[in-house]
Design a protein around this motif. Structure first.
Motif, PDB file in Angstrom:
ATOM      1  N   ALA A 137       0.802  -1.200  -0.026  1.00  0.00           N
ATOM      2  CA  ALA A 137      -0.072  -0.220   0.019  1.00  0.00           C
ATOM      3  C   ALA A 137       0.857   1.258  -0.066  1.00  0.00           C
ATOM      4  O   ALA A 137       0.595   2.406  -0.883  1.00  0.00           O
ATOM      5  CB  ALA A 137      -0.949  -0.029   1.223  1.00  0.00           C
ATOM      6  N   TYR A 138       1.897   1.067   0.889  1.00  0.00           N
ATOM      7  CA  TYR A 138       2.874   2.355   0.856  1.00  0.00           C
ATOM      8  C   TYR A 138       3.481   2.630  -0.527  1.00  0.00           C
ATOM      9  O   TYR A 138       3.581   3.773  -0.873  1.00  0.00           O
ATOM     10  CB  TYR A 138       3.893   2.088   1.928  1.00  0.00           C
ATOM     11  N   TRP A 139       3.927   1.584  -1.143  1.00  0.00           N
ATOM     12  CA  TRP A 139       4.380   1.533  -2.659  1.00  0.00           C
ATOM     13  C   TRP A 139       3.365   2.245  -3.469  1.00  0.00           C
ATOM     14  O   TRP A 139       3.706   3.240  -4.486  1.00  0.00           O
ATOM     15  CB  TRP A 139       4.941   0.342  -2.894  1.00  0.00           C
ATOM     16  N   ARG A 140       2.191   1.931  -3.449  1.00  0.00           N
ATOM     17  CA  ARG A 140       1.073   2.323  -4.288  1.00  0.00           C
ATOM     18  C   ARG A 140       0.786   3.965  -3.851  1.00  0.00           C
ATOM     19  O   ARG A 140       0.615   4.596  -4.938  1.00  0.00           O
ATOM     20  CB  ARG A 140      -0.198   1.527  -3.989  1.00  0.00           C
ATOM     21  N   ALA A 141       0.956   4.211  -2.820  1.00  0.00           N
ATOM     22  CA  ALA A 141       0.815   5.634  -2.411  1.00  0.00           C
ATOM     23  C   ALA A 141       1.989   6.499  -3.115  1.00  0.00           C
ATOM     24  O   ALA A 141       1.773   7.658  -3.577  1.00  0.00           O
ATOM     25  CB  ALA A 141       1.005   5.723  -1.000  1.00  0.00           C
ATOM     26  N   ALA A 142       3.249   5.852  -2.934  1.00  0.00           N
ATOM     27  CA  ALA A 142       4.323   6.779  -3.811  1.00  0.00           C
ATOM     28  C   ALA A 142       4.168   6.483  -5.051  1.00  0.00           C
ATOM     29  O   ALA A 142       4.284   7.708  -5.609  1.00  0.00           O
ATOM     30  CB  ALA A 142       5.626   5.895  -3.366  1.00  0.00           C
ATOM     31  N   ASN A 143       3.659   5.635  -5.559  1.00  0.00           N
ATOM     32  CA  ASN A 143       3.263   5.285  -6.977  1.00  0.00           C
ATOM     33  C   ASN A 143       2.577   6.617  -7.704  1.00  0.00           C
ATOM     34  O   ASN A 143       2.238   7.311  -8.444  1.00  0.00           O
ATOM     35  CB  ASN A 143       3.014   4.045  -7.697  1.00  0.00           C
ATOM     36  N   TYR A 144       1.241   6.815  -6.834  1.00  0.00           N
ATOM     37  CA  TYR A 144       0.011   7.479  -7.032  1.00  0.00           C
ATOM     38  C   TYR A 144       0.659   9.126  -6.964  1.00  0.00           C
ATOM     39  O   TYR A 144       0.256   9.684  -7.848  1.00  0.00           O
ATOM     40  CB  TYR A 144      -0.881   7.214  -5.799  1.00  0.00           C
ATOM     41  N   THR A 173      10.025  11.369   0.529  1.00  0.00           N
ATOM     42  CA  THR A 173      10.077  12.249   1.400  1.00  0.00           C
ATOM     43  C   THR A 173       8.732  13.118   1.786  1.00  0.00           C
ATOM     44  O   THR A 173       8.734  13.409   2.778  1.00  0.00           O
ATOM     45  CB  THR A 173      11.360  13.415   1.119  1.00  0.00           C
ATOM     46  N   TYR A 174       8.016  13.143   0.944  1.00  0.00           N
ATOM     47  CA  TYR A 174       6.626  13.765   1.207  1.00  0.00           C
ATOM     48  C   TYR A 174       5.962  12.724   2.081  1.00  0.00           C
ATOM     49  O   TYR A 174       5.266  13.227   3.195  1.00  0.00           O
ATOM     50  CB  TYR A 174       5.826  14.110   0.062  1.00  0.00           C
ATOM     51  N   LEU A 175       5.889  11.441   1.788  1.00  0.00           N
ATOM     52  CA  LEU A 175       5.108  10.450   2.760  1.00  0.00           C
ATOM     53  C   LEU A 175       5.749  10.294   3.976  1.00  0.00           C
ATOM     54  O   LEU A 175       4.999  10.053   5.028  1.00  0.00           O
ATOM     55  CB  LEU A 175       5.169   9.037   1.840  1.00  0.00           C
ATOM     56  N   GLU A 176       7.037  10.364   4.040  1.00  0.00           N
ATOM     57  CA  GLU A 176       7.637  10.444   5.496  1.00  0.00           C
ATOM     58  C   GLU A 176       7.658  11.397   6.286  1.00  0.00           C
ATOM     59  O   GLU A 176       8.004  11.378   7.590  1.00  0.00           O
ATOM     60  CB  GLU A 176       9.172   9.770   5.299  1.00  0.00           C
ATOM     61  N   GLY A 177       7.017  12.361   5.794  1.00  0.00           N
ATOM     62  CA  GLY A 177       6.942  13.718   6.148  1.00  0.00           C
ATOM     63  C   GLY A 177       8.207  14.991   6.395  1.00  0.00           C
ATOM     64  O   GLY A 177       7.867  15.935   6.759  1.00  0.00           O
ATOM     65  N   THR A 178       9.177  14.324   5.838  1.00  0.00           N
ATOM     66  CA  THR A 178      10.483  15.291   5.901  1.00  0.00           C
ATOM     67  C   THR A 178      10.172  16.522   4.836  1.00  0.00           C
ATOM     68  O   THR A 178      10.289  17.687   5.331  1.00  0.00           O
ATOM     69  CB  THR A 178      11.545  14.524   5.244  1.00  0.00           C
ATOM     70  N   ILE A 225      10.228  20.676   5.889  1.00  0.00           N
ATOM     71  CA  ILE A 225      10.994  21.790   5.304  1.00  0.00           C
ATOM     72  C   ILE A 225      10.308  22.891   4.322  1.00  0.00           C
ATOM     73  O   ILE A 225      10.578  23.952   4.288  1.00  0.00           O
ATOM     74  CB  ILE A 225      11.940  21.053   4.431  1.00  0.00           C
ATOM     75  N   TYR A 226       9.318  22.245   3.767  1.00  0.00           N
ATOM     76  CA  TYR A 226       8.412  23.333   2.948  1.00  0.00           C
ATOM     77  C   TYR A 226       7.027  23.342   3.514  1.00  0.00           C
ATOM     78  O   TYR A 226       6.104  22.577   3.122  1.00  0.00           O
ATOM     79  CB  TYR A 226       8.325  22.812   1.659  1.00  0.00           C
ATOM     80  N   PRO A 227       6.644  23.985   4.535  1.00  0.00           N
ATOM     81  CA  PRO A 227       5.428  23.753   5.348  1.00  0.00           C
ATOM     82  C   PRO A 227       4.314  24.080   4.379  1.00  0.00           C
ATOM     83  O   PRO A 227       3.076  23.820   4.754  1.00  0.00           O
ATOM     84  CB  PRO A 227       5.381  24.852   6.603  1.00  0.00           C
ATOM     85  N   ASN A 228       4.486  24.766   3.358  1.00  0.00           N
ATOM     86  CA  ASN A 228       3.304  25.083   2.699  1.00  0.00           C
ATOM     87  C   ASN A 228       2.749  23.894   1.761  1.00  0.00           C
ATOM     88  O   ASN A 228       1.667  23.934   1.203  1.00  0.00           O
ATOM     89  CB  ASN A 228       3.686  26.408   1.644  1.00  0.00           C
ATOM     90  N   ILE A 229       3.879  22.899   1.735  1.00  0.00           N
ATOM     91  CA  ILE A 229       3.423  21.675   0.978  1.00  0.00           C
ATOM     92  C   ILE A 229       2.890  20.614   2.138  1.00  0.00           C
ATOM     93  O   ILE A 229       3.596  19.737   2.467  1.00  0.00           O
ATOM     94  CB  ILE A 229       4.597  21.091   0.180  1.00  0.00           C
ATOM     95  N   SER A 230       1.564  21.175   2.643  1.00  0.00           N
ATOM     96  CA  SER A 230       1.247  20.428   3.741  1.00  0.00           C
ATOM     97  C   SER A 230       0.754  19.053   3.610  1.00  0.00           C
ATOM     98  O   SER A 230       0.539  18.614   2.306  1.00  0.00           O
ATOM     99  CB  SER A 230      -0.073  21.211   4.612  1.00  0.00           C
ATOM    100  N   ARG A 231       0.664  18.209   4.675  1.00  0.00           N
ATOM    101  CA  ARG A 231       0.233  16.862   4.407  1.00  0.00           C
ATOM    102  C   ARG A 231      -1.413  16.583   4.352  1.00  0.00           C
ATOM    103  O   ARG A 231      -2.032  15.904   5.254  1.00  0.00           O
ATOM    104  CB  ARG A 231       0.824  16.178   5.557  1.00  0.00           C
ATOM    105  N   ASP A 232      -1.927  17.246   3.331  1.00  0.00           N
ATOM    106  CA  ASP A 232      -3.409  17.215   3.175  1.00  0.00           C
ATOM    107  C   ASP A 232      -3.799  17.522   1.723  1.00  0.00           C
ATOM    108  O   ASP A 232      -2.627  17.564   0.953  1.00  0.00           O
ATOM    109  CB  ASP A 232      -4.027  18.320   4.092  1.00  0.00           C
ATOM    110  N   LEU A 283      -0.257   3.305   7.521  1.00  0.00           N
ATOM    111  CA  LEU A 283       0.869   3.443   6.600  1.00  0.00           C
ATOM    112  C   LEU A 283       2.203   4.419   6.988  1.00  0.00           C
ATOM    113  O   LEU A 283       3.286   3.993   6.694  1.00  0.00           O
ATOM    114  CB  LEU A 283       0.267   3.777   5.177  1.00  0.00           C
ATOM    115  N   ALA A 284       1.837   5.374   7.457  1.00  0.00           N
ATOM    116  CA  ALA A 284       2.735   6.477   8.051  1.00  0.00           C
ATOM    117  C   ALA A 284       3.615   5.926   9.212  1.00  0.00           C
ATOM    118  O   ALA A 284       4.972   6.205   9.068  1.00  0.00           O
ATOM    119  CB  ALA A 284       2.003   7.644   8.424  1.00  0.00           C
ATOM    120  N   ASP A 285       3.268   4.719   9.792  1.00  0.00           N
ATOM    121  CA  ASP A 285       3.916   4.376  10.683  1.00  0.00           C
ATOM    122  C   ASP A 285       4.978   3.586  10.028  1.00  0.00           C
ATOM    123  O   ASP A 285       6.035   3.107  10.950  1.00  0.00           O
ATOM    124  CB  ASP A 285       3.142   3.559  11.734  1.00  0.00           C
ATOM    125  N   LEU A 286       5.028   3.093   8.946  1.00  0.00           N
ATOM    126  CA  LEU A 286       5.987   2.129   8.330  1.00  0.00           C
ATOM    127  C   LEU A 286       7.230   3.107   8.102  1.00  0.00           C
ATOM    128  O   LEU A 286       8.175   2.504   7.905  1.00  0.00           O
ATOM    129  CB  LEU A 286       5.333   1.680   6.996  1.00  0.00           C
TER     130      LEU A 286
END
Length: 812
Positions: A16-23, A95-100, A104-111, A347-350
C-alpha cells in the motif's frame, strides 16, 4: 523455494505504501488539480505541459519502501542516492510520505491542499526540477547528468563507519565511463573506519529509446562481470508485486547482515582480507504498474514508458483522459489517504522516525555535521626571502609540508583527505606521506610504497572517481583537496559544472547548510611540461570555471610559495565555493616575504613597488602578470628595460586573485572602477602576461576604462617537447617578446628602443640555436636573478665549428 520474509500484514502495508508513492509520482507528472480524484478527472485537472520521467520511478519507489523497512528493523543510518536520470518524482514522493518534505516546506502540507501544491510544482514554472535536485530533502546527488552516483556514495561513507549509502544505479547510467570505473571503489574502502555502500543496479532494460547493454547480456555474463569487479550480487527479478516484495525483503536482509558481518569481522577480529561486499540487481519492468499499452503499442516494459507514457491534452485521443484516470485509480487512493488527504496512520507508521528517515538524515545535509579543520599556522612554513628572486625548492613542495600537518592535526576527527589521480608525489606533495598513506584495500607486494588499508590520501587513476569521491565527502560534511595535472582536470569539466550548480542552488535554500569548499590544486601546469609536450599543455580549465556564477567560483594564481600557503589556508577555511589554485612544482624564484605575501593575497592584486620605478609619477607602461611563470618573465623583461631604457617609468602589477579584474557588479571580489584605474591607469599601455588563454583577461576587463590599451600575452596553443623557456618563446610570453611588445607601444623609446628590439630578435635566434644544440636553456636564462648586474647586449653571432653560439651568453 522462496522464504516469506514479510508477514501478510507487513506485506499488505508495504504494498500500500508503494502504491501511495506511485500515485504521488503519477500525480506530479500529470495533475494540476483534483489531487485525490474526489470527482471524475477532467481535462482541466491535467497540466498543459506534461514533463517528467515515469520509467525509473516505480522501481525507485519500490526500493525506497523496502529500505525504509530495513532502516526501521535494523536501526540503520542510511542515505539514499538516486542515480538514474530524472528520478525526482520518486524521491519527492517518498520524502513527502515520510513527512520530511512538509517539515522543510510547510506550504506543501500533508493534506489535500498540500497535495495540490506538490503536484502542481513538479516540472512547472517556478517549481522543482524532475531530478533529485538540491531542493529535495535527502538528496546529495541530482541524477540529471549520469555516471556519478556510485562515486558520490563511496565519498559519503569514507570516515563514516556507521553510515550505509544505498545507491540506486540506472542500467543506462551503468553504461557511462565514470560509473563503470566506480565499481572498483570497493578496493578503496576500509571496513574498519569507513561505512558501507549498497549498490542496487536497477535493471529495467531501456534508456530513452534503446535497450541497455547490461539488460541484453546473459545472466551468467552479468554475474561474472559484477563478481569480477569484486561484488557479491543478489538478483531480484519479476513483475508480480507480492512475489517481488518477498524477494526484495529477503535480499535486503541478506545484504544488511552481510555488511554487519564484514564490519564486525574487520573491527573486532584480526581479519584484513578484502571482503566481497553485497549488492542487489533489481530486474523489474520499466514503467512498472503504469499503462500496459497505449494506442495499441506496448508501453510497460518498453522504452515507451521512459518519459511521459500517456499523452493527455485537448489534441490527444479522448480515451487517453479515461486511461489516465484508470491508471491513477488503480492505486486505490481511497485506501491510502483519508478524507483530508493525509496518509493513513497505519501506513505512515511504516516509515522510519526522526533522523532515521532518509529525507531527514543529516549526512544528506552535510553542513549540519561540518566541523572546522584544525589548522596549523601557515606562516610557520614560510620560505625565507631575504631579497626578491631567491630560488625556491618548488612551491607545491612547500605546500606539501603544510598539508602534511593538516593531516596530522585532523587524524583524530578524520575529516580531511587528499584526492588525486596517482599524482600526489608527481605534483610535489610528497611530504603528505610523512603523515599518512594511500588508502588501499587490494593486494600489495614488498616494493609498494605508502599503501595501507586506512589512509588520508585517495588515489585512483581516474579523475572522475577522485572528483566524485571528494564531492561525496564534502557533501556529507567533511573537507578535502583535489590535486591534478592542469591539462587533465578537463576530464571532470562536467562534474565541476554539476557541483557548481549544486552550490549555486543550495546557497539560496535556507534549510541547506553550507559545506566545505571544493578545492582544486592544479600543478604540473602548462608552462612546465618539458618532456610531456603538447598533450599536457592546456590552461583552459580557468576559462571553464569563470563561466559559473560569481557567488560560487574563485581562481587564484599565487606567484610564489608564500603566496600559495596564504591562498591555500584561505581556501581550506572557506565554505561553499569552488576554489581553483594553480601553482608550480619546479624550483622557481620566490618574490615576497611571508608578511608581504599575506598582505598581497588579502588584496588579491597589487603594485610591486620594489620592482617598479614610477613612484610619485605616472608610469609610461604597466607590466602586469598573473601566474608564476608569467611573473618571472615580466620581472625579467622589466629588468631588461630598466637597464637598457632607464628613462622609462614602469609599474609592475601582480594579480593573485583573478576575479579582482572583474567589476564589482560582476563578482564580489571585483575591484571598483576607481581602484582599477588607479592601478592600471586610464590611458597607458598595459602589457599583461597571463598564465592561460589571453582572451580570458579581455573577457574579465572589457568593461574597464583602459581596456583598449590592454595587450595580453598568454598560451596560444603552441607547444611541444622543449625547454621551459622555449615554451614561453613559442607563445610570445617570454621576456624578450614582452620587451619588444612594450617598445612597439612606446614611441618615446626612439632609437634606443629600436636598437634594443633588434638585439632581442637576435637573442631569440641565439636561444633557438642554443637549445637545439644543448637541450637546455641559455645560461643567462637559467641563471637569471632579479637585481643582478648584467653587461650590455652584444651584437653579432660568432660561428664556432658546425654550430652557432653567442659570444656573450650572459648578455641581454
Amino acid at each position: 523455494m522462496q522464504v516469506n520474509t514479510l508477514t501478510p500484514q507487513l506485506l499488505h502495508g508495504m504494498d500500500a505504501y508503494w502504491r501511495a508513492a506511485n500515485y504521488l509520482s503519477v500525480g506530479q507528472i500529470y495533475l494540476y488539480d483534483n489531487p485525490l480524484l474526489k470527482r471524475p478527472l477532467a481535462l482541466t485537472d491535467v497540466k498543459r505541459m506534461l514533463l517528467g520521467h515515469w520509467g525509473t520511478t516505480p522501481g525507485q519507489n519500490f526500493i525506497y519502501v523496502h529500505l525504509n523497512r530495513v532502516i526501521h528493523e535494523h536501526n540503520l543510518d542510511m542515505i539514499y542516492i538516486s542515480g538514474p536520470g530524472h528520478g525526482g518524482p520518486a524521491v519527492v514522493s517518498n520524502t513527502y510520505l515520510e513527512g520530511t518534505y512538509s517539515e522543510i516546506y510547510p506550504n506543501i502540507s500533508r493534506d489535500d491542499a498540500g497535495l495540490r501544491k506538490l503536484f502542481k510544482q513538479f516540472s512547472f514554472p517556478g517549481g522543482i526540477p524532475s531530478h533529485a535536485s538540491p531542493e529535495c530533502p535527502g538528496s546529495i546527488h541530482e541524477g540529471g547528468e549520469l555516471g556519478y552516483s556510485l562515486s558520490h556514495a563511496f565519498g559519503a561513507v569514507f570516515d563514516n563507519p556507521g553510515l550505509i549509502a544505498a545507491c540506486v544505479i540506472g542500467d543506462g547510467e551503468a553504461e557511462t565511463g565514470p560509473l563503470a570505473t566506480a565499481w572498483h571503489s570497493n578496493k578503496f574502502l576500509d571496513p574498519v573506519t569507513d561505512g558501507a555502500v549498497l549498490p542496487i543496479l536497477h535493471l529495467n532494460g531501456y534508456k530513452i529509446s534503446n535497450p541497455t547493454v547490461l539488460a541484453r547480456i546473459t545472466r551468467d555474463e552479468l554475474e561474472q562481470l559484477l563478481c569480477g569487479y569484486g561484488w557479491a550480487p543478489c538478483f531480484v527479478e519479476g513483475h508480480e508485486p507480492a512475489l517481488m516484495h518477498q524477494a526484495m525483503a529477503a535480499a535486503l536482509d541478506t545484504a544488511v547482515e552481510r555488511i554487519k558481518d564484514i564490519q564486525q569481522d574487520a573491527r573486532v577480529g584480526s581479519s584484513r582480507f578484502r571482503p566481497r561486499w553485497p549488492m542487489i540487481v533489481l530486474i523489474s519492468p520499466k514503467g512498472w504498474t503504469g499503462p500496459k499499452t497505449v494506442d495499441g503499442l506496448q508501453v510497460e516494459g518498453t522504452f515507451r514508458s521512459h518519459q511521459v507514457p500517456l499523452a493527455v491534452s485537448a489534441t490527444s485521443p479522448p480515451e487517453h483522459l479515461k486511461q489516465l484516470e484508470d491508471w491513477l485509480r488503480s492505486y486505490r487512493p481511497e485506501e491510502l489517504f483519508d478524507e483530508r488527504g493525509r496518509l493513513k496512520p497505519e501506513l505512515a507508521d511504516l516509515a522510519p522516525k526522526g533522523d532515521r528517515r532518509m529525507g531527514a538524515n543529516p549526512h544528506a545535509n552535510g553542513g549540519m555535521l561540518l566541523r572546522d579543520l584544525r589548522m596549523p599556522d601557515f606562516c610557520d612554513y614560510a620560505v625565507e626571502v631575504l631579497a626578491p628572486g631567491v630560488l625556491g625548492i618548488g612551491d607545491t613542495h612547500v605546500l606539501g609540508r603544510f598539508l602534511r600537518d593538516i593531516v596530522k592535526l585532523n587524524t583524530e576527527q578524520r575529516n580531511f583527505r587528499v584526492f588525486g589521480p596517482d599524482e600526489t608525489l608527481s605534483n610535489g606533495l610528497e611530504a603528505v606521506f610523512e603523515a599518512t598513506a594511500r588508502q588501499w584495500d587490494a593486494g600489495t607486494v614488498p616494493n609498494d610504497e605508502f599503501l595501507a588499508p586506512s589512509g588520508r590520501v585517495m588515489e585512483m587513476l581516474s579523475e572522475h572517481q577522485c572528483e566524485g569521491w571528494l564531492e561525496g565527502y564534502l557533501l556529507t560534511g567533511r573537507h578535502g583537496i583535489f590535486n591534478c595535472y592542469e591539462a587533465f582536470i578537463h576530464i571532470v569539466d562536467s562534474m565541476f559544472n554539476q557541483h557548481a550548480k549544486w552550490l549555486k542552488v543550495t546557497r539560496h535554500l535556507p534549510w541547506r547548510r553550507q559545506i566545505a569548499s571544493l578545492n582544486y590544486l592544479l600543478a604540473s601546469h602548462v608552462w612546465r611540461q618539458d618532456h610531456n609536450g603538447f598533450t599536457h599543455q592546456d590552461p583552459g580549465f580557468i576559462d571553464h570555471v569563470v563561466n559559473k556564477k560569481a557567488e560560487v567560483v574563485r581562481v587564484y594564481l599565487p606567484p610564489d610559495a608564500n603566496c600559495l600557503l596564504s591562498v591555500m589556508d584561505h581556501c581550506l577555511r572557506s565554505r561553499h565555493y569552488v576554489n581553483v589554485v594553480i601553482a608550480g612544482k619546479h624550483p622557481a624564484p620566490q618574490w615576497l616575504t611571508m608578511d608581504a605575501a599575506v598582505k598581497h593575497c588579502i588584496e588579491g592584486i597589487g603594485i610591486w613597488q620594489w620592482a617598479s620605478n614610477d613612484q610619485g609619477i605616472a608610469p609610461d607602461v604597466v607590466m602586469a602578470c598573473c601566474g608564476d611563470v608569467p611573473t618571472l618573465e615580466v620581472l625579467a623583461a622589466v629588468s631588461i628595460m630598466r637597464e637598457h631604457l632607464p628613462a622609462l617609468k614602469i609599474r609592475v602589477v601582480n594579480v593573485v586573485d583573478l576575479m579582482r579584474l572583474q567589476p564589482q557588479s560582476e563578482h564580489p571580489h571585483g575591484l571598483s572602477d576607481r581602484d582599477f584605474d588607479e592601478i592600471f591607469t586610464v590611458d597607458k599601455p598595459v602589457i599583461f602576461a597571463f598564465h592561460g588563454y589571453p582572451t580570458l583577461i579581455h573577457r574579465l576587463t572589457y568593461r574597464r576604462t583602459n581596456h583598449d590599451n590592454f595587450h595580453v600575452r598568454g598560451y596560444k596553443e603552441e607547444g611541444t617537447i622543449t625547454t621551459p623557456f622555449d615554451m614561453t618563446v613559442l607563445n610570445d610570453l617570454d621576456r624578450f617578446h614582452l620587451v619588444m611588445d612594450t617598445i612597439d607601444r612606446l614611441p618615446q623609446t626612439g632609437d634606443q628602443g629600436i636598437y634594443l628590439k633588434r638585439q632581442l630578435k637576435e637573442k631569440l635566434i641565439v636561444h633557438k640555436q642554443y637549445i637545439d644544440a644543448h637541450g637546455e636553456d641559455l645560461p643567462e636564462v637559467r641563471d637569471w636573478k632579479w637585481g643582478a648586474a648584467r653587461p650590455k647586449a652584444s651584437s653579432g653571432i660568432a660561428i664556432h665549428g658546425d654550430r652557432e653560439v653567442a659570444p656573450d651568453v650572459t648578455s641581454t
